[in-house]
Design an enzyme around this catalytic site. Structure first.
Site, PDB file in Angstrom:
ATOM      1  CE1 TYR A   1      -4.159  -2.896   5.585  1.00  0.00           C
ATOM      2  CE2 TYR A   1      -3.651  -0.585   5.188  1.00  0.00           C
ATOM      3  CZ  TYR A   1      -3.878  -1.858   4.710  1.00  0.00           C
ATOM      4  OH  TYR A   1      -3.819  -2.088   3.359  1.00  0.00           O
TER       5      TYR A   1
ATOM      6  CB  SER B   1      -0.852  -0.033   1.273  1.00  0.00           C
ATOM      7  OG  SER B   1      -1.501   1.200   1.463  1.00  0.00           O
TER       8      SER B   1
ATOM      9  CE  LYS C   1      -1.681  -4.704   3.494  1.00  0.00           C
ATOM     10  NZ  LYS C   1      -1.883  -6.020   2.908  1.00  0.00           N
TER      11      LYS C   1
HETATM   12  P1  NAD Z   1     -10.998  -7.019   1.182  1.00  0.00           P
HETATM   13  O1  NAD Z   1     -11.239  -6.993   2.643  1.00  0.00           O
HETATM   14  O2  NAD Z   1     -12.158  -6.879   0.261  1.00  0.00           O
HETATM   15  O3  NAD Z   1     -10.197  -8.357   0.784  1.00  0.00           O
HETATM   16  C1  NAD Z   1      -9.360  -9.034   1.691  1.00  0.00           C
HETATM   17  C2  NAD Z   1      -9.881 -10.473   1.771  1.00  0.00           C
HETATM   18  O4  NAD Z   1      -9.023 -11.216   2.648  1.00  0.00           O
HETATM   19  C3  NAD Z   1     -11.303 -10.568   2.329  1.00  0.00           C
HETATM   20  O5  NAD Z   1     -12.096 -11.316   1.439  1.00  0.00           O
HETATM   21  C4  NAD Z   1     -11.126 -11.277   3.668  1.00  0.00           C
HETATM   22  O6  NAD Z   1     -12.243 -12.087   3.970  1.00  0.00           O
HETATM   23  C5  NAD Z   1      -9.858 -12.084   3.423  1.00  0.00           C
HETATM   24  N1  NAD Z   1      -9.090 -12.437   4.629  1.00  0.00           N
HETATM   25  C6  NAD Z   1      -8.647 -11.614   5.621  1.00  0.00           C
HETATM   26  N2  NAD Z   1      -7.956 -12.319   6.513  1.00  0.00           N
HETATM   27  C7  NAD Z   1      -7.956 -13.618   6.098  1.00  0.00           C
HETATM   28  C8  NAD Z   1      -7.412 -14.827   6.607  1.00  0.00           C
HETATM   29  N3  NAD Z   1      -6.730 -14.859   7.757  1.00  0.00           N
HETATM   30  N4  NAD Z   1      -7.611 -15.969   5.911  1.00  0.00           N
HETATM   31  C9  NAD Z   1      -8.308 -15.955   4.745  1.00  0.00           C
HETATM   32  N5  NAD Z   1      -8.854 -14.859   4.217  1.00  0.00           N
HETATM   33  C10 NAD Z   1      -8.670 -13.688   4.880  1.00  0.00           C
HETATM   34  O7  NAD Z   1      -9.907  -5.884   0.866  1.00  0.00           O
HETATM   35  P2  NAD Z   1      -9.379  -5.325  -0.515  1.00  0.00           P
HETATM   36  O8  NAD Z   1      -9.692  -3.872  -0.538  1.00  0.00           O
HETATM   37  O9  NAD Z   1      -9.769  -6.182  -1.637  1.00  0.00           O
HETATM   38  O10 NAD Z   1      -7.816  -5.443  -0.257  1.00  0.00           O
HETATM   39  C11 NAD Z   1      -7.060  -6.566  -0.661  1.00  0.00           C
HETATM   40  C12 NAD Z   1      -5.631  -6.409  -0.166  1.00  0.00           C
HETATM   41  O11 NAD Z   1      -5.093  -5.194  -0.692  1.00  0.00           O
HETATM   42  C13 NAD Z   1      -5.512  -6.293   1.350  1.00  0.00           C
HETATM   43  O12 NAD Z   1      -4.351  -6.954   1.755  1.00  0.00           O
HETATM   44  C14 NAD Z   1      -5.395  -4.813   1.576  1.00  0.00           C
HETATM   45  O13 NAD Z   1      -4.702  -4.521   2.765  1.00  0.00           O
HETATM   46  C15 NAD Z   1      -4.614  -4.385   0.360  1.00  0.00           C
HETATM   47  N6  NAD Z   1      -4.802  -2.968  -0.003  1.00  0.00           N
HETATM   48  C16 NAD Z   1      -6.070  -2.474  -0.165  1.00  0.00           C
HETATM   49  C17 NAD Z   1      -6.254  -1.137  -0.480  1.00  0.00           C
HETATM   50  C18 NAD Z   1      -7.632  -0.545  -0.611  1.00  0.00           C
HETATM   51  O14 NAD Z   1      -7.756   0.682  -0.572  1.00  0.00           O
HETATM   52  N7  NAD Z   1      -8.690  -1.335  -0.804  1.00  0.00           N
HETATM   53  C19 NAD Z   1      -5.148  -0.309  -0.664  1.00  0.00           C
HETATM   54  C20 NAD Z   1      -3.863  -0.851  -0.497  1.00  0.00           C
HETATM   55  C21 NAD Z   1      -3.715  -2.190  -0.172  1.00  0.00           C
HETATM   56  C1  WQD Z   2      -9.430   9.641   0.677  1.00  0.00           C
HETATM   57  C2  WQD Z   2      -9.639  11.131   0.922  1.00  0.00           C
HETATM   58  C3  WQD Z   2     -10.004  11.659   3.232  1.00  0.00           C
HETATM   59  C4  WQD Z   2     -13.855   9.583   3.601  1.00  0.00           C
HETATM   60  C5  WQD Z   2      -6.877   4.631   2.792  1.00  0.00           C
HETATM   61  C6  WQD Z   2      -5.829   3.967   3.624  1.00  0.00           C
HETATM   62  C7  WQD Z   2      -4.701   3.494   2.749  1.00  0.00           C
HETATM   63  C8  WQD Z   2      -5.235   2.630   1.602  1.00  0.00           C
HETATM   64  C9  WQD Z   2      -6.340   3.290   0.867  1.00  0.00           C
HETATM   65  C10 WQD Z   2      -5.152   0.361   2.293  1.00  0.00           C
HETATM   66  C11 WQD Z   2      -8.912  11.645   2.163  1.00  0.00           C
HETATM   67  C12 WQD Z   2     -11.235  11.978   2.417  1.00  0.00           C
HETATM   68  C13 WQD Z   2     -12.673  10.096   3.128  1.00  0.00           C
HETATM   69  C14 WQD Z   2     -14.906  10.467   3.945  1.00  0.00           C
HETATM   70  C15 WQD Z   2     -13.520  12.321   3.290  1.00  0.00           C
HETATM   71  N1  WQD Z   2      -5.789   1.408   2.091  1.00  0.00           N
HETATM   72  N2  WQD Z   2     -12.498  11.446   2.975  1.00  0.00           N
HETATM   73  N3  WQD Z   2     -14.689  11.807   3.760  1.00  0.00           N
HETATM   74  O1  WQD Z   2      -7.132   7.637   3.577  1.00  0.00           O
HETATM   75  O2  WQD Z   2      -6.208   8.034   1.235  1.00  0.00           O
HETATM   76  O3  WQD Z   2      -6.301   5.761   2.151  1.00  0.00           O
HETATM   77  O4  WQD Z   2      -7.344   3.726   1.798  1.00  0.00           O
HETATM   78  O5  WQD Z   2      -3.981   0.164   2.207  1.00  0.00           O
HETATM   79  O6  WQD Z   2      -3.836   2.777   3.567  1.00  0.00           O
HETATM   80  O7  WQD Z   2      -5.335   4.901   4.574  1.00  0.00           O
HETATM   81  O8  WQD Z   2      -8.407   6.830   1.514  1.00  0.00           O
HETATM   82  O9  WQD Z   2     -10.747   6.841   0.793  1.00  0.00           O
HETATM   83  O10 WQD Z   2     -10.242   6.918   3.276  1.00  0.00           O
HETATM   84  O11 WQD Z   2      -9.745   8.915   1.857  1.00  0.00           O
HETATM   85  O12 WQD Z   2     -13.373  13.534   3.148  1.00  0.00           O
HETATM   86  O13 WQD Z   2     -15.983  10.085   4.407  1.00  0.00           O
HETATM   87  O14 WQD Z   2     -11.043  11.357   1.176  1.00  0.00           O
HETATM   88  O15 WQD Z   2      -9.800  12.621   4.233  1.00  0.00           O
HETATM   89  O16 WQD Z   2      -8.478  12.947   1.874  1.00  0.00           O
HETATM   90  P1  WQD Z   2      -6.983   7.175   2.202  1.00  0.00           P
HETATM   91  P2  WQD Z   2      -9.868   7.298   1.886  1.00  0.00           P
END
Ligand code: NAD
Ligand code: WQD
Length: 338
Positions: free
Chosen positions: A149, A124, A153
């Site tokens: 969290y 991330s 990562k």
């Molecule tokens: P998500 O929660 O939809 O997907 C994660 C999946 O992992 C879920 O289906 C959950 O049930 C499963 N899971 C969690 N722990 C588990 C375990 N111990 N055993 C088996 N399954 C398990 O989230 P997502 O948004 O699709 O994110 C996927 C990956 O990408 C995550 O690792 C997340 O941290 C990373 N990521 C997401 C974002 C984002 O903004 N969505 C940004 C950066 C990184």
């Molecule tokens: C985006 C912008 C908020 C909600 C997060 C995690 C990051 C990654 C992606 C996993 C910001 C603003 C948000 C709301 C708002 N996830 N906001 N009102 O914080 O950039 O990233 O998700 O790895 O680790 O931190 O994403 O979508 O929460 O926010 O004004 O109700 O929207 O302040 O500027 P963020 P976000």
């Protein structure tokens, strides 16, 4: 290739399975459904026209992982499994460290025991903390991370780097995602958060559909053009395609490779609200609220490395992201449960 997709029923993984299938790869999805449901995979099956093999298991379950690898001959793993809510991780640090770290340790052991040494890891942009440079390149130093969290990562990146260094047969691709939003254009799969959304786009689309009264905009006094936070939003289908491209690095025996996956464009909160309203012809009522703890002003990447080395770049712009997010939301107002 035959790919194990850990966390396979989740938001990004379900879209990635569609892209993997399109590129001719086969998959087995593994998930304990802690933050997802099997319906997402049934929908993927509809899109690709074939069943998605699914194993319901916790990745922390070493016996289950050993039998998964004994029963299947995998070429690589894509490891999405983890808990991901930043705010919740501050309240439940032990649960987050335990789940995300242990799942990865158990997975890596099972992979090593069974001679599978190719992994793509969902990292991330959060690892950059408050970034030292904008746009962020992969050489930007990691920054101070303010939540458990993000720590998982960063720590897991280190674990994977150390493992690769100890045994060069490993190919480790760390993908640092920026802000994935949107949904598959079919409207069949998308983001289905539990309870009140933490992230901007699901909050916007739930407000537009009438589930939430108004969006709170967290701060309008940042040092950005309109004072609201700027982020690098990326269409989830582009992000999904990035994983298919990352397999090319593995095929070339890349050793360790790190890529930013973003578009390289920064949009403010109000840019996104305005684009959503314009593209979809709906209103998104909002009001300005105080800043959210831990937020930074600006975060967007330089995605050149992924283009140069993998030939990957994002195809979709903010309009498509808003269009597809809305298409998913209005067709599935209650997500997969609706
Ligand atoms: P998500 O929660 O939809 O997907 C994660 C999946 O992992 C879920 O289906 C959950 O049930 C499963 N899971 C969690 N722990 C588990 C375990 N111990 N055993 C088996 N399954 C398990 O989230 P997502 O948004 O699709 O994110 C996927 C990956 O990408 C995550 O690792 C997340 O941290 C990373 N990521 C997401 C974002 C984002 O903004 N969505 C940004 C950066 C990184
Ligand atoms: C985006 C912008 C908020 C909600 C997060 C995690 C990051 C990654 C992606 C996993 C910001 C603003 C948000 C709301 C708002 N996830 N906001 N009102 O914080 O950039 O990233 O998700 O790895 O680790 O931190 O994403 O979508 O929460 O926010 O004004 O109700 O929207 O302040 O500027 P963020 P976000």
């Amino acid at each position: 290739m035959n790919i194990a997709v850990l966390g396979g029923a989740g938001y990004i993984a379900s879209h990635t399975i569609v892209e993997l299938d399109k590129a001719g790869h086969s998959v087995v999805a593994v998930d304990n459904l802690v933050n997802s449901c099997e319906e997402s995979l049934r929908r993927v099956s509809k899109i690709i026209g074939k069943e998605v093999p699914f194993v319901r298991a916790d990745v922390r379950d070493a016996v289950a992982m050993e039998s998964l690898f004994k029963q299947n001959k995998f070429d690589a793993c894509i490891h999405f499994a983890g808990l991901k809510a930043v705010g919740e991780s501050v309240e439940k640090p032990l649960e987050y460290y335990e789940n995300n770290m242990n799942a990865t340790f158990v997975l890596l052991n099972a992979m090593r025991n069974n001679g599978v040494k190719n992994i793509i890891f969902s990292s991330s942009a959060t690892v950059y903390g408050n970034p030292a440079e904008i746009p962020i390149t992969e050489n930007c130093p990691k920054g101070a991370i303010t939540n458990p969290y993000g720590q998982t990562k960063s720590m897991l990146e280190q674990v994977l780097m150390d493992l690769q260094k100890s045994d060069p047969e490993w190919n480790v691709v760390l993908l640092r995602y920026f802000n994935p939003i949107g949904a598959h254009p079919s409207g069949l799969i998308g983001e289905d958060p539990n309870g009140i959304p933490n992230n901007l786009m699901p909050y916007i689309s739930q407000t537009a559909v009438g589930i939430r009264k108004e969006l709170g905009v967290f701060g309008n006094d940042y040092d950005t053009p309109d004072g609201t936070g700027v982020r690098d939003y990326i269409h989830v289908c582009d992000l999904a395609a990035g994983h298919v491209s990352a397999l090319k690095a593995i095929e070339r025996n890349c050793g360790l490779a790190i890529y930013n996956l973003g578009t390289g464009h920064g949009y403010s909160v109000l840019d996104v609200v305005n684009a959503f309203e314009r593209v979809n012809g709906v209103k998104v009522p909002y009001s300005i609220k105080p800043r959210r703890a831990g937020d930074i002003a600006t975060c967007y990447c330089n995605p050149e490395k992924a283009y140069k080395e993998l030939g990957w770049k994002a195809q979709f712009g903010i309009e498509e992201m808003c269009r597809d997010a809305w298409n998913w939301q209005k067709n599935n107002p209650k997500g997969y449960r609706g």
